[in-house]
Write an enzyme that holds these catalytic residues in place. Structure first.
Site, short mmCIF file in Angstrom:
data_model
loop_
_atom_site.label_atom_id
_atom_site.label_comp_id
_atom_site.label_asym_id
_atom_site.label_seq_id
_atom_site.Cartn_x
_atom_site.Cartn_y
_atom_site.Cartn_z
N CYS A 1 -1.01 -10.10 -7.74
CA CYS A 1 -1.24 -8.54 -7.54
C CYS A 1 -3.21 -8.49 -8.08
O CYS A 1 -4.38 -8.50 -8.35
CB CYS A 1 -1.41 -7.67 -8.77
SG CYS A 1 -2.00 -7.85 -10.69
N CYS B 1 -1.24 -6.46 -17.32
CA CYS B 1 -0.05 -7.63 -15.90
C CYS B 1 1.30 -6.92 -16.20
O CYS B 1 2.34 -6.85 -16.50
CB CYS B 1 0.61 -9.24 -16.17
SG CYS B 1 1.16 -9.88 -15.28
N SER C 1 0.82 -0.72 0.18
CA SER C 1 -0.27 0.42 0.05
C SER C 1 0.81 1.09 -0.02
O SER C 1 2.28 1.08 0.11
CB SER C 1 -0.78 -0.05 1.31
OG SER C 1 -1.71 1.58 0.87
N THR D 1 -6.92 1.06 5.12
CA THR D 1 -6.84 0.78 6.34
C THR D 1 -7.07 0.56 6.97
O THR D 1 -8.20 -0.07 8.40
CB THR D 1 -4.88 0.96 6.75
OG1 THR D 1 -4.11 0.60 5.25
CG2 THR D 1 -4.71 -0.40 7.97
N CYS E 1 4.18 -14.30 -11.02
CA CYS E 1 2.83 -13.68 -10.57
C CYS E 1 3.31 -13.24 -9.29
O CYS E 1 3.99 -14.04 -8.23
CB CYS E 1 2.18 -15.02 -10.48
SG CYS E 1 0.71 -14.04 -9.59
N CYS F 1 -5.23 -9.73 -13.39
CA CYS F 1 -5.72 -10.90 -14.96
C CYS F 1 -7.22 -11.13 -14.93
O CYS F 1 -8.05 -11.64 -15.24
CB CYS F 1 -4.44 -11.89 -15.24
SG CYS F 1 -4.27 -13.06 -13.62
N ARG G 1 -0.20 -4.14 -6.75
CA ARG G 1 -1.57 -4.68 -6.51
C ARG G 1 -3.00 -4.36 -6.55
O ARG G 1 -3.02 -2.84 -7.10
CB ARG G 1 -1.56 -4.61 -4.70
CG ARG G 1 -2.97 -5.64 -4.17
CD ARG G 1 -2.63 -6.79 -4.33
NE ARG G 1 -2.85 -7.62 -2.91
CZ ARG G 1 -4.45 -8.63 -3.75
NH1 ARG G 1 -4.97 -8.14 -4.51
NH2 ARG G 1 -5.26 -9.00 -2.72
#
Length: 607
Positions: free
Chosen positions: A579, A550, A110, A391, A576, A582, A355
């Site tokens: 995130c 991606c 984050s 958060t 990978c 896809c 992410r």
């Protein structure tokens, strides 16, 4: 050999980190992020009777009062609150928290500027022993960028940051995990969960951890160990944005009925160590405009924190229409703007990550409860988009669910039916989370207008400064991010500049900074039923959009004259970084992201 799940049961209250270390030391990792195994399809061989029998062995079982899937801020806040209530009221509850990352915080990413409202409620003395790198916000800037210039913009009230803190959220998660363990929560990192357990009524009755040690061909390997079942009175899903279990229960129980589709963004971020003369402790910068066009929602950020550390990143709304857009390359280009490059020059990039994040707002929050459990945190989607914060709302949702769960579990009623946390849903609607999200509910969807970014800025400025959500209308998200994608022939390909290796970097160099690791000889966790059918449905129309959305080089189309389309689809699953983009953005909606073997994935640092 790794400890079998039964060892966890027999060790009882042995510190979970000690158990985890035993597991991690024994795991064999043979792949590196640069290695690729090219296959035209996922190979599955016929299993022998012995192999089939091993895969069907009964799983070890254990029981808990509450099982929490996901060790982010929401899951840990729920776990801590449950144990606080145990201390306050005297009735013991067993709380088990399972996290797919190899260690707590390794999959957490984050910005992050944290509003401490929920932290203060949960842990009133939290500043007496704060997380590392915590830095009070000292100044705020907001700019609209052209390619060479920056224009000051007034900050909406939601983006004011007095009393807020810049931090590494992964470090905050490690800190919260330690607090949870001190209270008696059983925290088990390194355990993936792809399966929910159901009782005879169809209610959720717990979870099953993934089997370990299965080959890419689906056969048990020498280190095979069967997953473990945790039966629970309440199961809380705290998987984060677009979690695989959460996606399943939303569909199974029709939790999105009467709600808008969820819409998402992808956040890309680097952490830099910069020279002293470039660092401005506690400064928060947000930008809009360049390099994104007026038709693409998003913006950049740069936060100065810790000791000469800078978080720099870009968020791109995944409802963009142009399939030639590469969020990763837009991010690399953005850093060459003087407002960023003057800070980053002569610095060192030490970490990268990406992410997906929820952007739908209140109208996209599904029903929160299902028989036997609830959605908390970003599994439900409580991000306050104009604040660029989630958060505090995620943690508060976990606390509300924990209070509801504790009351239900410790109730004196003798009803044997599945627990339904009705008061969690009710209390959410009475909480400051609902108040916050309701006030800004029209901001993000206001960007769905013919003027794009400019129309959205005008309306959202009016709404946040004057209207404050006190209007009789609610704007809606009418199409999913996948459905918003248009054919490639409607746009010109984008000629992105080559990275210079100083401010901007190529994809594989960046992925190497994530610490990502997957065993190449394990089932591909990016599930596509038929790779050739996927190519036929997607490539002619969108010209390889997967390789551009991606942020980790997982998807490629490789020239192949033997194929009708002239290319073959390739999944490099070992790259990978989890995130979920896809699963969200692919137009055919035929990529299903599930958890890989426990402990696999990125090992984020200072993110």
């Amino acid at each position: 050999m790794p400890l079998r799940p039964s060892a966890i049961y027999s060790l009882g209250r042995m510190p979970s980190r000690a158990i985890h270390r035993s597991l991690v030391v024994s795991q064999q990792r043979t792949s590196f992020v640069y290695e690729r195994t090219y296959r035209t399809t996922a190979f599955r061989r016929n299993l022998s009777e012995d192999e089939s029998a091993m895969l069907q062995e009964p799983r070890e079982e254990d029981e808990a009062d509450v099982v929490i899937v996901g060790g982010g801020p929401a899951g840990l806040a729920a776990a801590i609150r449950l144990k606080q209530l145990e201390l306050e009221r005297g009735k013991e509850v067993r709380v088990v928290l399972l996290e797919k990352a190899s260690d707590m915080g390794n999959h957490t990413l984050s910005g992050a500027v944290i509003e401490p409202r929920a932290l203060k409620e949960l842990l009133p003395d939290w500043l007496e022993d704060p997380p590392t790198t915590l830095t009070p916000v000292k100044s705020n800037k907001m700019r609209f960028l052209t390619e060479k210039y920056s224009i000051p913009l007034p900050e909406p009230p939601q983006m004011h940051n007095p009393g807020n803190y810049i931090a590494s959220l992964s470090e905050v998660v490690k800190w919260l995990a330690a607090k949870a363990e001190e209270l008696g929560v059983e925290v088990y990192p390194g355990f993936s969960v792809n399966e929910l357990l159901y009782d005879q009524s169809g209610a959720v009755a717990g979870i099953a951890t993934n089997d370990m040690g299965i080959s890419r061909a689906g056969a048990p390997k020498d280190n095979f160990q069967r997953g473990m079942e945790f039966r629970a009175k309440v199961t809380l899903l705290a998987e984060g944005c677009h979690g695989s279990l959460s996606k399943g229960v939303i569909k199974k129980y029709d939790l999105r009925r009467g709600k808008d589709v969820q819409t998402y963004g992808i956040g890309l971020k680097e952490v830099w160590e910069v020279p002293e003369e470039n660092w401005r402790e506690g400064e928060v910068l947000h930008t809009m405009g360049w390099p994104l066009t007026s038709k693409v929602y998003g913006g950049g950020f740069m936060y100065h924190f810790g000791e000469r550390l800078v978080s720099v990143g870009l968020v791109v709304g995944l409802d963009y229409a142009n399939p030639w857009i590469s969020p990763f390359r837009e991010f690399q280009r953005m850093k060459h703007h003087p407002i960023y490059s003057n800070v980053l020059k002569n610095g060192k990039c030490i970490s990268y990550g990406a992410r997906a994040l929820n952007e739908g707002g209140l109208q996209s929050v599904p029903k929160l409860i299902f028989p036997g459990g609830a959605l908390i945190g970003c599994s439900a989607g409580f991000v306050n988009v104009p604040k660029i914060k989630g958060t505090h709302t995620a943690m508060k949702s976990g606390m509300l669910a924990a209070e509801s769960a504790y009351n239900a579990i410790t109730s004196d009623t003798t009803n044997e039916s599945a627990i339904a946390l009705y008061d969690y849903e009710d209390n959410f609607k009475k909480s400051w989370i609902f108040e916050e999200l309701n006030e800004v509910r029209n901001v993000r969807p206001s960007f769905h207008n013919p003027l794009g970014m400019y129309g959205g800025i005008l309306y959202s400025g009016l709404d946040t400064l004057l209207l404050k959500g006190r209007v009789p209308w609610t704007f809606h998200h009418k199409a999913s991010d996948a459905a918003s994608t248009q054919p490639a022939d409607k746009f010109k390909p984008i000629d992105y500049p080559k990275p210079d290796g100083k401010l901007s970097f190529d994809l594989l160099t960046s992925v190497a900074r994530t610490g990502t690791m997957h065993d190449e000889d394990e089932p591909v966790h990016l599930q596509v039923n038929d790779w050739d059918a996927h190519t036929a449905a997607t490539y002619p129309k969108y010209k390889g959009i997967e390789s551009r959305f991606c942020p980790a080089g997982v998807y490629e189309y490789i020239p192949d004259e033997t194929k009708k389309e002239g290319v073959r689809f390739q999944i490099n699953s070992q790259n990978c970084i989890h995130c979920k983009t896809c699963d969200i953005k692919v137009p055919a909606q035929d990529i299903n992201w599930v958890c890989p073997e426990g402990g696999d994935g990125p090992k984020y640092m200072l993110t």
